[in-house]
Design a protein around this motif. Structure first.
Motif, PDB file in Angstrom:
ATOM      1  N   PRO A  25       0.804  -1.225   0.000  1.00 54.04           N
ATOM      2  CA  PRO A  25       0.000   0.000   0.000  1.00 54.04           C
ATOM      3  C   PRO A  25       0.838   1.277   0.000  1.00 54.04           C
ATOM      4  O   PRO A  25       0.341   2.333  -0.366  1.00 54.04           O
ATOM      5  CB  PRO A  25      -0.841  -0.113   1.277  1.00 54.04           C
ATOM      6  CG  PRO A  25      -0.188  -1.149   2.105  1.00 54.04           C
ATOM      7  CD  PRO A  25       0.590  -2.036   1.197  1.00 54.04           C
TER       8      PRO A  25
ATOM      9  N   ASP B 137      -8.022   2.562  -2.722  1.00 51.92           N
ATOM     10  CA  ASP B 137      -7.248   3.048  -1.583  1.00 51.92           C
ATOM     11  C   ASP B 137      -6.899   1.861  -0.699  1.00 51.92           C
ATOM     12  O   ASP B 137      -7.702   0.963  -0.491  1.00 51.92           O
ATOM     13  CB  ASP B 137      -8.054   4.075  -0.781  1.00 51.92           C
ATOM     14  CG  ASP B 137      -8.261   5.363  -1.552  1.00 51.92           C
ATOM     15  OD1 ASP B 137      -7.469   5.637  -2.479  1.00 51.92           O
ATOM     16  OD2 ASP B 137      -9.213   6.097  -1.223  1.00 51.92           O
ATOM     17  N   GLY B 138      -5.712   1.845  -0.192  1.00 51.06           N
ATOM     18  CA  GLY B 138      -5.276   0.732   0.650  1.00 51.06           C
ATOM     19  C   GLY B 138      -4.482  -0.291  -0.116  1.00 51.06           C
ATOM     20  O   GLY B 138      -3.618  -0.954   0.418  1.00 51.06           O
TER      21      GLY B 138
END
Length: 184
Positions: A86, A94-95
């Motif tokens: 990440p 996201d992540g």
């Protein structure tokens, strides 16, 4: 991936051996091979690193394979299926932490379809072991050969971004597309 060997028609994906040292060194020091990978590394540094741990240990991780000729067992390149951390740019969500396919081949193996064959074998094996999920390929936009490999595998370009001072292309495919019988 937990399978130690994956056989194909022309290539075999296997764990590294100490006999692969010269091939690993060639990949790391060849300016043309490393053109889109930050440039060649000094041979003495690569050799020292390999001598301290050995090729087998260096490339021992799950999902990390040497691609070798089925006929001669000569090392052609390496292929890794691992998680894109990440902290790295270039994700679908996201992540991040999606599966990422990476590959690098010696010049003697270029233009022969070995990367596509090896990638299909590795992704088919992963599809048999893992649940369906996206797989990423990230390559410099200027690396047209790598983009052709991604295209031949059925990956779709979804984004570009800057990393390491160059534009990178993010391509993706669903892992289930590589299950046996789903060849692209």
């Amino acid at each position: 991936m937990t399978v130690p060997v994956i056989d194909g028609d022309r290539v075999v994906l296997r764990k590294a051996r100490d006999g692969d040292v010269e091939g690993v060194i060639e990949i790391q020091v060849d300016a043309r091979v490393r053109r889109f990978l930050g440039g060649p590394r000094p041979e003495r540094d690569v050799r020292a690193g390999l001598e301290s741990v050995g090729a087998a240990e260096l490339l021992a991780g799950a999902g990390c394979y040497v691609v070798a000729s089925q006929e001669t067992d000569e090392m052609l390149g390496t292929m890794v299926l691992d998680r894109r951390g990440p902290e790295m740019p270039g994700h679908l969500d996201d992540g991040g932490n999606e599966l990422e396919l990476t590959y690098v081949f010696r010049r003697l193996a270029w233009g022969r379809g070995y990367a596509v064959e090896a990638a299909r074998l590795l992704l088919r094996g992963a599809a048999a072991e893992l649940c369906d999920q996206p797989v990423l390929i990230v390559t410099q936009t200027a690396n047209h050969a790598s983009l052709r490999v991604a295209e031949r595998l059925g990956f779709a370009i979804v984004d570009t971004f800057e990393q390491w001072g160059a534009e990178q292309t993010l391509a993706t495919a669903q892992l289930h597309a590589f299950r046996a019988g789903n060849w692209r």
